[in-house]
Scaffold this active site. Structure first.
Site, PDB file in Angstrom:
ATOM      1  N   GLY A  69       0.812  -1.215   0.000  1.00 37.56           N
ATOM      2  CA  GLY A  69       0.000   0.000   0.000  1.00 37.56           C
ATOM      3  C   GLY A  69       0.842   1.260   0.000  1.00 37.56           C
ATOM      4  CB  SER A 108      10.309   2.539  -5.557  1.00 33.79           C
ATOM      5  OG  SER A 108      10.410   3.076  -6.861  1.00 33.79           O
ATOM      6  CE1 TYR A 133       5.999   5.394  -4.689  1.00 32.26           C
ATOM      7  CE2 TYR A 133       7.828   5.432  -6.234  1.00 32.26           C
ATOM      8  CZ  TYR A 133       6.857   4.737  -5.547  1.00 32.26           C
ATOM      9  OH  TYR A 133       6.744   3.376  -5.716  1.00 32.26           O
ATOM     10  CB  SER A 162       9.116  -0.797 -15.112  1.00 30.79           C
ATOM     11  OG  SER A 162       9.971   0.336 -15.028  1.00 30.79           O
ATOM     12  NE  ARG A 171      13.235   4.646 -15.636  1.00 30.12           N
ATOM     13  CZ  ARG A 171      12.470   4.065 -14.715  1.00 30.12           C
ATOM     14  NH1 ARG A 171      11.305   3.537 -15.075  1.00 30.12           N
ATOM     15  NH2 ARG A 171      12.848   4.013 -13.459  1.00 30.12           N
TER      16      ARG A 171
END
Length: 280
Positions: A69, A108, A133, A162, A171
């Site tokens: 989340g 990330s 982020y 990704s 990318r």
């Protein structure tokens, strides 16, 4: 293992659900509202990440937490602060209070997105967030380290690239993580005998990947998919909309809200060897 999955309504959670179930895990789902796609008999606990008590209650009675989340795009700092930063602390504290075995945290690549594309990174490379982020994901990784050092709560922070069904832009030839490979990485993180506070790159076996992750190999992660199989498809050679996005690993997150006047020497340093050669 019995796993609490936060962010159950998101695209990544939707892709992971059947794969983790097939691998033998039982899932408790959590989000602000019950996802429409969940089966009627699925275990669901409503919890907004900003609601500390609700998050703590959701952590009770499970073996581990898969924390997916988050606000998954760049946003105003206050929004990122409430959901990604405070919300992640609620998850780790809830897991600690409940005696959960570990947390698998969806970090990330944007925690290191300001690195130039010419750099080959590993799990020891310094943080260079490309956005609020990305900053929140760097915070989550440090929070995971804090909870291991202070409380002995194990974790795996997955620097997800990704994650899509298939690459859709140039990318992604470097950053793509297939759904099957992500499921394998999550499963290995859950089953590993010992993690401490681990950081793993979530990337498939792409020929052009910018990340070399020796630590993930120690838990048996062996990605199967390769973005190169999609290299000839439409969009795979299209340039990014901004030169900064072409020269830095974070892509469009790099140029978003960018106000610095970049000296030519800095831009030159950020360019990869092939791009430099092509401009001579």
């Amino acid at each position: 293992m019995h796993i609490l999955m936060t962010g159950a309504g998101g695209a990544v959670a939707t892709a992971l659900t059947p794969r983790l179930t097939a691998l033998g895990h039982s899932l408790r789902f959590s989000d602000r509202v019950r996802p429409a796609a969940l089966p009627a008999d699925a275990e669901f606990v409503p919890a907004d990440l900003t609601d500390r008590d609700a998050v703590h209650a959701a952590c009770d009675g499970v073996d581990a937490v898969l924390h997916l989340g988050a606000i998954s795009v760049e946003d105003a700092f206050d929004a990122i602060l409430d959901v990604n930063i405070r919300g992640t602390q609620h998850v780790f504290e809830g897991a600690r209070r409940a005696g959960n075995r570990r947390v698998v945290f969806a970090s990330s690549n944007h925690a290191v997105g300001m690195h130039p594309r010419s750099a080959l990174l590993d799990e020891t490379s310094p943080y260079r967030p490309d956005s609020f982020y990305g900053l929140s994901k760097a915070y989550g990784e440090l929070l995971a380290r804090f909870y291991w050092d202070k409380h002995g709560l194990e974790s795996a922070s997955l620097r997800i690239g990704s994650c899509e069904a298939a690459p859709s832009q140039k990318r992604h030839l470097s950053t793509w993580l297939s759904h099957d490979d992500l499921a394998q990485l999550v499963d290995r993180s859950l089953r590993a005998e010992r993690l401490g506070a681990a950081i793993f790159y979530g990337v498939s076996a792409n020929d052009r990947r910018w990340w070399r992750d020796r630590s993930a190999e120690t838990i048996g992660y062996r990605p199967k998919d390769n973005a190169e199989a999609h290299a000839g498809k439409p969009g795979m050679l299209d340039p990014m909309p901004n030169p900064l996005d072409e020269t830095h690993q974070g892509g469009t997150f790099v140029s978003a809200n960018y106000t610095r006047t970049l000296p030519p020497s800095d831009l030159w340093e950020a360019m990869g060897a092939e791009q430099k050669q092509g401009s001579l």
